[in-house]
Design a protein around this motif. Structure first.
Motif, mmCIF file in Angstrom:
data_model
loop_
_atom_site.group_PDB
_atom_site.id
_atom_site.type_symbol
_atom_site.label_atom_id
_atom_site.label_comp_id
_atom_site.label_asym_id
_atom_site.label_seq_id
_atom_site.Cartn_x
_atom_site.Cartn_y
_atom_site.Cartn_z
ATOM 1 N N ASP A 56 45.009 -27.191 -18.636
ATOM 2 C CA ASP A 56 45.504 -26.220 -19.519
ATOM 3 C C ASP A 56 45.331 -26.553 -21.167
ATOM 4 O O ASP A 56 45.456 -25.773 -21.879
ATOM 5 N N TYR A 57 45.100 -27.533 -21.253
ATOM 6 C CA TYR A 57 44.829 -28.164 -22.805
ATOM 7 C C TYR A 57 44.088 -27.478 -23.640
ATOM 8 O O TYR A 57 43.918 -27.135 -24.646
ATOM 9 N N GLU A 58 42.677 -27.219 -22.817
ATOM 10 C CA GLU A 58 41.676 -26.525 -23.646
ATOM 11 C C GLU A 58 41.946 -25.195 -24.243
ATOM 12 O O GLU A 58 41.643 -24.983 -25.363
ATOM 13 N N GLU A 59 42.744 -24.436 -23.536
ATOM 14 C CA GLU A 59 43.222 -23.265 -23.885
ATOM 15 C C GLU A 59 44.157 -23.403 -25.119
ATOM 16 O O GLU A 59 44.003 -22.549 -26.326
ATOM 17 N N VAL A 60 45.137 -24.420 -25.146
ATOM 18 C CA VAL A 60 45.896 -24.901 -26.082
ATOM 19 C C VAL A 60 45.367 -25.277 -27.499
ATOM 20 O O VAL A 60 45.595 -24.762 -28.609
ATOM 21 N N ARG A 61 44.168 -26.013 -27.262
ATOM 22 C CA ARG A 61 43.557 -26.551 -28.517
ATOM 23 C C ARG A 61 42.957 -25.425 -29.330
ATOM 24 O O ARG A 61 42.774 -25.630 -30.601
ATOM 25 N N LYS A 62 42.646 -24.349 -28.524
ATOM 26 C CA LYS A 62 41.979 -23.098 -29.513
ATOM 27 C C LYS A 62 42.851 -22.055 -29.588
ATOM 28 O O LYS A 62 42.353 -20.974 -29.658
ATOM 29 N N LEU A 63 44.139 -22.056 -29.201
ATOM 30 C CA LEU A 63 45.022 -20.996 -29.026
ATOM 31 C C LEU A 63 45.085 -20.357 -30.526
ATOM 32 O O LEU A 63 45.550 -20.863 -31.392
ATOM 33 N N PRO A 64 44.583 -19.027 -30.502
ATOM 34 C CA PRO A 64 44.849 -18.506 -31.797
ATOM 35 C C PRO A 64 46.182 -18.207 -32.366
ATOM 36 O O PRO A 64 47.266 -17.972 -31.409
ATOM 37 N N LEU A 65 46.291 -18.048 -33.600
ATOM 38 C CA LEU A 65 47.706 -17.789 -34.096
ATOM 39 C C LEU A 65 48.191 -16.407 -33.768
ATOM 40 O O LEU A 65 47.416 -15.883 -33.409
ATOM 41 N N GLU A 66 49.659 -16.458 -33.587
ATOM 42 C CA GLU A 66 50.330 -15.468 -32.829
ATOM 43 C C GLU A 66 50.201 -14.917 -31.559
ATOM 44 O O GLU A 66 50.756 -13.978 -31.104
ATOM 45 N N SER A 67 49.585 -15.972 -30.819
ATOM 46 C CA SER A 67 49.388 -15.889 -29.316
ATOM 47 C C SER A 67 51.058 -16.179 -29.091
ATOM 48 O O SER A 67 51.941 -16.567 -29.582
ATOM 49 N N SER A 68 51.315 -15.282 -27.758
ATOM 50 C CA SER A 68 52.612 -15.501 -27.402
ATOM 51 C C SER A 68 52.699 -16.320 -26.110
ATOM 52 O O SER A 68 51.665 -16.198 -25.136
ATOM 53 N N VAL A 69 53.749 -17.156 -26.248
ATOM 54 C CA VAL A 69 53.855 -18.126 -25.284
ATOM 55 C C VAL A 69 55.179 -18.639 -24.705
ATOM 56 O O VAL A 69 55.966 -18.400 -25.191
ATOM 57 N N LYS A 97 46.682 -13.945 -25.316
ATOM 58 C CA LYS A 97 46.029 -14.609 -26.556
ATOM 59 C C LYS A 97 45.635 -13.664 -27.400
ATOM 60 O O LYS A 97 45.139 -12.721 -27.341
ATOM 61 N N SER A 98 46.215 -14.120 -28.631
ATOM 62 C CA SER A 98 46.322 -12.825 -29.861
ATOM 63 C C SER A 98 44.632 -12.818 -30.234
ATOM 64 O O SER A 98 44.049 -13.779 -30.346
ATOM 65 N N GLU A 99 44.492 -11.563 -30.884
ATOM 66 C CA GLU A 99 43.143 -11.486 -31.484
ATOM 67 C C GLU A 99 43.416 -11.957 -32.811
ATOM 68 O O GLU A 99 44.516 -12.263 -33.222
ATOM 69 N N GLU A 100 42.420 -12.229 -33.564
ATOM 70 C CA GLU A 100 42.305 -12.865 -34.825
ATOM 71 C C GLU A 100 43.223 -12.157 -35.716
ATOM 72 O O GLU A 100 43.319 -11.012 -36.015
#
Ligand code: 4AD
Ligand code: MG
Length: 430
Positions: A56-69, A97-100
């Motif tokens: 799961d770490y690969e997703e977190v590493r690139k997680l866009p700002l404002e994503s809900s978690v 996963k938020s859009e930009e």
């Protein structure tokens, strides 16, 4: 699952908890990511390591700002963090996963931000302001309830002009023709004092003002108070006690938020009765000496207010304006019929008028003349004249603008940030 709010994490050091929110910031490397999570109750840092999370770490590493978690992990004491704790994550669920996100760290202009107000309110400064607004409004209500005032909800649709016919919003009202959005609840509060003695209202107020100043909104919130048997001087005393109470309580409660806004609260801590009092005559003299071109008879302009309030470190009352500069309902001065028994309260540090108030005209003849002189239709004031027929009493009241008061407390340049969704001359979206 032990779900908790970010603001509650301090009570769970050493325990496993789950928090839910949005990624307000992220710093990532190949092995470790630091997420700042915002959940509405506060901000906290979550430390997420590849070793703990696995693939799961690969997703977190690139997680866009404002994503809900949703993050699960152990609460660890960390004195350098806001709130004194951080979360060492062992699991994550991504809701979306938020859009930009269109609002970044770089400086944006006010128009850009106002157009994205629905997203802008998530930023830490705006969150702080909205919290201070909540506290201010609560202390406003508390003051009146602690002092024997009863809340009266006054109507929004009105047929009686409350202040000034030049800035009304009108609405077609079924077969009855035109009604107006309320400019003030005052006239209805005047009716209510005969039932309840001391009353207040707090609600939205509408003024079709074509002013593009830092002090004007077309929709703002006003708290108004009215009391039977209250004279002009009683009214001023009530106002200075009220303003001191709401400022002191809000500053005490909101010191973390005010610190976030970098507001120096020392000037606010000085706000206690008595406030300065200056007659309108004196004010005009002081202003002319300080470079204003005001002539006797004019209402004070925004620049005049700025000049006056920079001369004092506490709010100042400007008393007894010329009748022609003020609304029809104000009581005539007993010795000088060209003046009325009113006062505006100007907030210091250049903020200017936050309150308008007066004793009310209780002589029906003088009132009728004032209504006619203001070009208003006496037919629409039948009910208001009734109040002068059935047990009339001396009475006074005032109205305070929530947004201007909040701008002063927060140290903001413009009222547009003090209300969740501002309405102004060129802005009714979002
Ligand atoms: O001085 P105003 O017009 O007074 C009244 O409406 C009276 N009926 C109040 C009363 O005696 N019951 O407005 C009161 C306050 C102002 O001092 C200001 O703080 C705020 O309302 N205000 C505005 N705030 C933001 N935008 C505007 N366009 C405002 N107009 C007034
Ligand atoms: Mg006014």
């Amino acid at each position: 699952m032990n779900v908790c709010l970010v603001s509650e994490m301090g009570a769970h050091v050493g325990e496993q908890v789950t928090i839910r929110g949005w990624v307000a910031n992220r710093r990532s490397s190949g092995k470790i990511s630091f997420l700042i999570i915002r959940d509405g109750s506060g901000f906290c840092q979550a430390v997420v390591e590849r070793e703990a999370l696995g693939e799961d770490y690969e997703e977190v590493r690139k997680l866009p700002l404002e994503s809900s978690v949703e993050l699960t992990g152990t609460v660890v004491a960390e004195p350098r963090s806001e709130g004194g704790v951080e979360l060492h994550a062992s699991g994550i669920k991504i809701f979306q996963k938020s859009e930009e996100f269109p609002i970044g760290k770089k400086e944006h202009g006010p128009d850009f931000l106002l157009g994205l107000r629905h997203l802008w309110i998530r930023s830490p400064r705006q969150v702080a302001i909205l919290r201070i607004r909540d506290a201010l409004v609560r202390h406003v209500r508390n003051f009146f309830h602690e002092n024997g005032f009863t809340l009266i909800d006054t109507p929004i649709f009105t047929t009686t002009v409350g202040e000034d016919s030049s800035n009304l919003f009108s609405v077609e009202y079924f077969d009855l023709g035109r009604t107006y959005l309320s400019q003030t609840g005052q006239l209805y509060l005047e009716a209510a004092i005969f039932a309840l003695g001391k009353v207040f209202c707090l609600g939205p107020t509408f003024r079709a003002e074509r002013s593009k100043t830092r002090r004007h909104l077309t929709e703002f919130w006003m708290v108004e108070a009215e009391a039977a048997f209250s004279r002009h001087q009683d009214n001023l005393e009530l106002q200075e006690n009220f303003v001191s109470y709401i400022v002191q309580n809000t500053v005490r409660e909101c010191s973390p938020e005010l610190a976030k806004l970098q507001r120096d609260t020392e000037p606010l801590k000085k706000i206690e009765p008595p406030f300065h009092r200056l007659s309108y005559d004196e004010a005009v003299e002081v202003l002319r000496k300080n470079g204003s071109d005001i002539v006797w008879g004019d209402d004070l302009g925004g620049d005049d207010e700025t000049i006056l309030t920079q001369l004092y470190d506490k709010p100042v009352f400007i008393e007894c304006y010329p009748r022609k500069a003020k609304a029809f309902y104000m009581k005539q001065h007993p010795e000088r019929p060209e003046l009325v028994l009113c006062a505006d309260l100007l907030a210091p540090e250049g903020y200017g008028e936050i309150i308008g108030g007066s004793e009310r005209e209780d002589d029906p003849e003088i009132l009728m003349k004032a209504i006619l002189d203001n070009g208003l239709d006496p037919e629409r004031y039948g009910w208001y004249f009734d109040l002068r027929k059935y047990g009339s009493v001396p009475h006074s009241g005032f109205g305070l603008g929530i947004e201007r008061t909040l701008a002063w407390i927060c140290g903001l340049k413009h009222v547009r940030e003090t209300i969740p969704f501002p309405r102004m001359l060129y802005r009714a979206y979002p």
